[in-house]
Design a protein around this motif. Structure first.
Motif, PDB file in Angstrom:
ATOM      1  N   GLY A 224       0.781  -1.223   0.000  1.00  0.00           N
ATOM      2  CA  GLY A 224       0.000   0.000   0.000  1.00  0.00           C
ATOM      3  C   GLY A 224       0.813   1.272   0.000  1.00  0.00           C
ATOM      4  O   GLY A 224       0.241   2.364   0.022  1.00  0.00           O
ATOM      5  N   THR A 225       2.147   1.186  -0.036  1.00  0.00           N
ATOM      6  CA  THR A 225       2.979   2.389  -0.066  1.00  0.00           C
ATOM      7  C   THR A 225       2.777   3.115  -1.394  1.00  0.00           C
ATOM      8  O   THR A 225       2.786   2.507  -2.449  1.00  0.00           O
ATOM      9  CB  THR A 225       4.463   2.032   0.107  1.00  0.00           C
ATOM     10  N   ILE A 226       2.598   4.435  -1.332  1.00  0.00           N
ATOM     11  CA  ILE A 226       2.384   5.236  -2.529  1.00  0.00           C
ATOM     12  C   ILE A 226       3.726   5.464  -3.215  1.00  0.00           C
ATOM     13  O   ILE A 226       4.633   6.086  -2.657  1.00  0.00           O
ATOM     14  CB  ILE A 226       1.707   6.571  -2.185  1.00  0.00           C
ATOM     15  N   ILE A 227       3.852   4.959  -4.451  1.00  0.00           N
ATOM     16  CA  ILE A 227       5.106   5.051  -5.209  1.00  0.00           C
ATOM     17  C   ILE A 227       5.115   6.286  -6.090  1.00  0.00           C
ATOM     18  O   ILE A 227       6.124   6.971  -6.202  1.00  0.00           O
ATOM     19  CB  ILE A 227       5.301   3.780  -6.057  1.00  0.00           C
ATOM     20  N   THR A 228       3.998   6.554  -6.792  1.00  0.00           N
ATOM     21  CA  THR A 228       3.907   7.759  -7.618  1.00  0.00           C
ATOM     22  C   THR A 228       2.621   8.482  -7.279  1.00  0.00           C
ATOM     23  O   THR A 228       1.586   7.853  -7.012  1.00  0.00           O
ATOM     24  CB  THR A 228       3.913   7.413  -9.118  1.00  0.00           C
ATOM     25  N   HIS A 229       2.675   9.828  -7.287  1.00  0.00           N
ATOM     26  CA  HIS A 229       1.521  10.651  -6.942  1.00  0.00           C
ATOM     27  C   HIS A 229       1.811  12.071  -7.419  1.00  0.00           C
ATOM     28  O   HIS A 229       2.972  12.507  -7.424  1.00  0.00           O
ATOM     29  CB  HIS A 229       1.279  10.631  -5.423  1.00  0.00           C
ATOM     30  N   PRO A 230       0.789  12.826  -7.869  1.00  0.00           N
ATOM     31  CA  PRO A 230       1.044  14.213  -8.270  1.00  0.00           C
ATOM     32  C   PRO A 230       1.668  15.049  -7.162  1.00  0.00           C
ATOM     33  O   PRO A 230       2.428  15.972  -7.423  1.00  0.00           O
ATOM     34  CB  PRO A 230      -0.353  14.725  -8.657  1.00  0.00           C
ATOM     35  N   SER A 231       1.346  14.722  -5.897  1.00  0.00           N
ATOM     36  CA  SER A 231       1.938  15.433  -4.765  1.00  0.00           C
ATOM     37  C   SER A 231       3.207  14.700  -4.319  1.00  0.00           C
ATOM     38  O   SER A 231       3.152  13.570  -3.833  1.00  0.00           O
ATOM     39  CB  SER A 231       0.935  15.496  -3.604  1.00  0.00           C
ATOM     40  N   LYS A 232       4.369  15.323  -4.509  1.00  0.00           N
ATOM     41  CA  LYS A 232       5.638  14.678  -4.189  1.00  0.00           C
ATOM     42  C   LYS A 232       5.767  14.352  -2.702  1.00  0.00           C
ATOM     43  O   LYS A 232       6.499  13.431  -2.324  1.00  0.00           O
ATOM     44  CB  LYS A 232       6.797  15.573  -4.628  1.00  0.00           C
ATOM     45  N   GLU A 233       5.065  15.130  -1.833  1.00  0.00           N
ATOM     46  CA  GLU A 233       5.164  14.877  -0.396  1.00  0.00           C
ATOM     47  C   GLU A 233       4.617  13.514   0.002  1.00  0.00           C
ATOM     48  O   GLU A 233       4.988  12.958   1.038  1.00  0.00           O
ATOM     49  CB  GLU A 233       4.419  15.972   0.393  1.00  0.00           C
ATOM     50  N   MET A 234       3.734  12.960  -0.823  1.00  0.00           N
ATOM     51  CA  MET A 234       3.112  11.683  -0.481  1.00  0.00           C
ATOM     52  C   MET A 234       3.926  10.482  -0.940  1.00  0.00           C
ATOM     53  O   MET A 234       3.744   9.378  -0.440  1.00  0.00           O
ATOM     54  CB  MET A 234       1.710  11.606  -1.095  1.00  0.00           C
ATOM     55  N   ILE A 235       4.851  10.703  -1.888  1.00  0.00           N
ATOM     56  CA  ILE A 235       5.618   9.594  -2.449  1.00  0.00           C
ATOM     57  C   ILE A 235       6.547   9.013  -1.392  1.00  0.00           C
ATOM     58  O   ILE A 235       7.376   9.730  -0.813  1.00  0.00           O
ATOM     59  CB  ILE A 235       6.415  10.054  -3.680  1.00  0.00           C
ATOM     60  N   MET A 236       6.398   7.718  -1.107  1.00  0.00           N
ATOM     61  CA  MET A 236       7.199   6.957  -0.146  1.00  0.00           C
ATOM     62  C   MET A 236       7.006   7.439   1.291  1.00  0.00           C
ATOM     63  O   MET A 236       7.654   6.939   2.204  1.00  0.00           O
ATOM     64  CB  MET A 236       8.685   7.006  -0.519  1.00  0.00           C
ATOM     65  N   ASN A 237       6.100   8.417   1.515  1.00  0.00           N
ATOM     66  CA  ASN A 237       5.839   8.916   2.872  1.00  0.00           C
ATOM     67  C   ASN A 237       4.453   8.540   3.366  1.00  0.00           C
ATOM     68  O   ASN A 237       4.169   8.657   4.557  1.00  0.00           O
ATOM     69  CB  ASN A 237       5.983  10.446   2.914  1.00  0.00           C
TER      70      ASN A 237
END
Length: 645
Positions: A224-237
């Protein structure tokens, strides 16, 4: 009373009334059903978008998996030196641009009693290909997930995305394959082979997804880890679960559980703090188990149709008034040239493409139509000329391919029995190219009076390039076999010759054997080909355990191995290419090695020609009309002389 009215009056009256009623009905019907139709179309489009993107990602991940699996298989059967491993690893990374880096991480005692770790690693940098030994630094690869997880599970595994400090130094994911060796009768872990992929290309693929104005794509890992997302703050966090907890949204949590179970779906949910209604379509990526999701707002879905309804209503009302006025002006100007054009069209329909089209000086639709009719006549004449030339060119190409097929088949032995005067053995072979020309071939010939050399091979690819490479390989084998004593030396020399100036990167799998017609002894060597089967006198068929070897044309100076098989009287050796076991039916099911084994056992008492003929019929029956995807080649050798013991 209307009979005395003009044509313009009748057209205005009837057109206004009928169009007004039709418009009201259409608008009411459209208002009721348009949303449901859009939702149905949206679901199909969304699933297609997700599926096509998943296939794009999987098309890169699936071939990457094959690389460490092949290296692991090779290392299990070939205990090379450190230098050999480094050389092999460099070649693999250089020839696979989708791989960012690759390593072979050995257990501490893999090279003797020394406990010093050894893990050669090549990766791509801005300077080019760089080498490092992960065992020479404080990297401690034994504690890394990419090493520990496949080691404990005992199977290949994609790692969770991570930033590899001290190794690749990028955000990446690693596909790890454990490999084993046998010592003292005990199977033990020798190490782990890895292939790294950069996640930057994944971000580019997912970010290219555009749905309406604010729709976007998200890629998440197995956990469930977010790998790609328009918001860079969410990637891998962030994970999908933490995202759901922050918003207290049970629907998102249920969707996340469905994702990590490898399911797909299309569900409505609220994705923002303001509760903006959205849709999410998601599907798993088969190779890695990750999930691709596409999110698009519900209000944007219906915005176009709402605007369209308003615009359509205004245009319809204005159009009725305008058309009522215009129809009076154009009714007379239309009918006269239309009748003339209808007459010209009838002439064209009879085949007279030179029939004159009436000249219309106006530039309205009637004038454009008249001009189009004139151009149509010229276009039809040109089309007929071009079609005649194209048909002739196509016939020439088909004729040349047919000749190429005949030439290719002529260099392969097709006369059976092949050696009528020899009673010590019987041999029969069959080949069916997938195209006019193919890359499979077989051959058999006497080296001397008592030694028969036989070979079956499969060139990579199909078509004319494979046929040319096949002819080169077949010629080399026949020439070198008469000069070399053992199968391994024949393959060694053939491999080196094929590697020379092999700019196309083509290769060929080869199984080559030499039969002693007096004793039934077969010396054989395998170059990456499918293992053959033996059929005993009891009719039982089983696969022959052979060293897999390396495909010819891929790596120069590879040392092949000679195996030995003693065929007793009435025993048979059956060889084939992967077009047999990988033949598919419309349900994408493979014919498989199990079906081949079952059919050979059932046909073991038949003569070789009938055996191969019946087996071919079974393959055709299994395919159920599905197009042949690969060349099909089979060869059977039966020893009829020698001792009964």
């Amino acid at each position: 009373m209307l009979n005395n009215r003009s044509l313009a009056f009748k057209l205005i009256l009837f057109f206004t009334l009928s169009s007004g009623l039709i418009l009201l009905f259409v608008l009411a019907y459209d208002f009721r059903y348009s949303r449901k139709m859009i939702e149905n179309d949206l679901e199909e489009s969304a699933r297609h978008l997700v599926s096509s993107t998943v296939n794009r990602v999987d098309a890169v991940l699936a071939p990457v998996q094959k690389v460490p699996e092949t290296i692991a298989c090779f290392l299990e059967n070939n205990a090379g030196s450190k230098k050999d491993v480094i050389s092999l690893l460099r070649v693999v990374v250089e020839r696979n641009p989708d791989i960012h880096g690759a390593a072979v991480a050995f257990e501490p005692d893999a090279f003797g009693k020394s406990k010093r770790p050894f893990a050669p690693y090549f990766c791509r940098t801005q300077k080019g290909l760089e080498f490092s030994d992960l065992g020479d630094r404080s990297y401690d690869y034994f504690s890394k997930d990419w090493y520990q997880i496949p080691k404990e599970l005992g199977r290949p595994q994609w790692s969770e995305p991570y930033f590899d400090v001290g190794g690749g130094n990028i955000l990446m994911s690693t596909y790890s394959v454990p490999f084993y060796r046998i010592k003292g009768g005990r199977r033990y872990l020798a190490g782990v082979v890895t292939a790294d992929i950069s996640l930057e290309w994944l971000r580019k693929i997912v970010s290219s997804i555009k749905v309406f104005k604010t729709g976007y794509g998200v890629l998440s890992s197995r956990n469930g880890t977010i790998i790609t997302h328009p918001s860079k703050e969410m990637i891998m966090n962030e994970t999908i679960f933490s995202y759901a907890e922050e918003r207290g949204d049970k629907k998102i949590r249920e969707t996340a559980l469905s994702m990590i179970r490898g399911e797909s779906g299309l569900v409505p949910l609220a994705t923002t703090a303001s509760g903006r209604e959205s849709w999410i379509c998601y599907a798993p990526i088969p190779s890695s188990g990750w999930t691709l999701s596409v999110i698009f707002p519900r209000d944007e879905l219906y915005s176009d149709i709402n605007r369209l309804k308003t615009t359509a209503g205004l245009l319809a009302a204005g159009g009725i008034l305008l058309l009522s006025f215009v129809i009076v002006l154009i009714s007379r100007s239309i009918s006269r040239p239309l009748r003339a054009m209808a007459k010209a069209t009838e002439e064209m329909a009879r085949g007279n493409l030179d029939a004159p089209v009436p000249v219309v000086r106006s530039r309205d639709e009637v004038g454009v139509l008249a001009e189009s009719f004139s151009r149509m006549g010229e276009s039809l004449k040109k089309y007929i000329r071009d079609l005649t030339e194209t048909t002739a060119a196509k016939e020439r190409i088909e004729s040349e391919l047919s000749i190429a097929h005949d030439i290719q088949m002529s260099i392969i032995p097709k006369t059976f029995p092949a050696f009528p005067g020899r009673t010590e053995f019987d041999i029969y072979a069959f080949i069916e190219p997938a195209r006019e020309v193919g890359g499979d071939f077989y051959d058999f010939f006497f080296i001397d009076n008592t030694h028969l050399c036989f070979v079956i091979a499969d060139v990579s690819g199909k078509g004319v390039p494979s046929a040319l490479f096949m002819a080169e390989a077949m010629t080399l084998i026949k020439v070198i076999a008469r000069e070399s004593a053992s199968p391994d030396q024949i393959l060694y020399k053939v491999n080196n010759e094929l590697c020379t100036d092999n700019s196309t990167g083509m290769f060929v799998t080869i199984f080559l054997g030499i039969l002693d017609t007096t004793t039934g002894e077969v010396l054989y060597s395998n170059g990456g080909h499918n293992p053959p089967l033996t059929i005993g006198r009891d009719g039982k068929a089983e696969f022959l355990k052979v060293s897999p070897g390396l495909v010819a044309g891929a790596w120069e100076d590879f040392q092949y191995v000679t195996g030995r098989l003693l065929l007793k009287k009435s025993e048979t050796l059956f060889m084939y290419t992967d077009g047999v076991t990988e033949a598919m039916n419309p349900a994408d099911e493979l014919f498989s090695e199990e079906r081949l084994l079952h059919n050979l056992t059932a046909l073991s008492d038949k003569p070789l020609a009938e055996m191969l003929g019946r087996l071919t019929e079974e393959i055709i029956f299994f395919a159920q009309g599905a197009p042949q995807s690969d060349d099909i080649t089979m060869m059977a050798l039966k020893f009829t002389g020698g001792s009964d013991n």
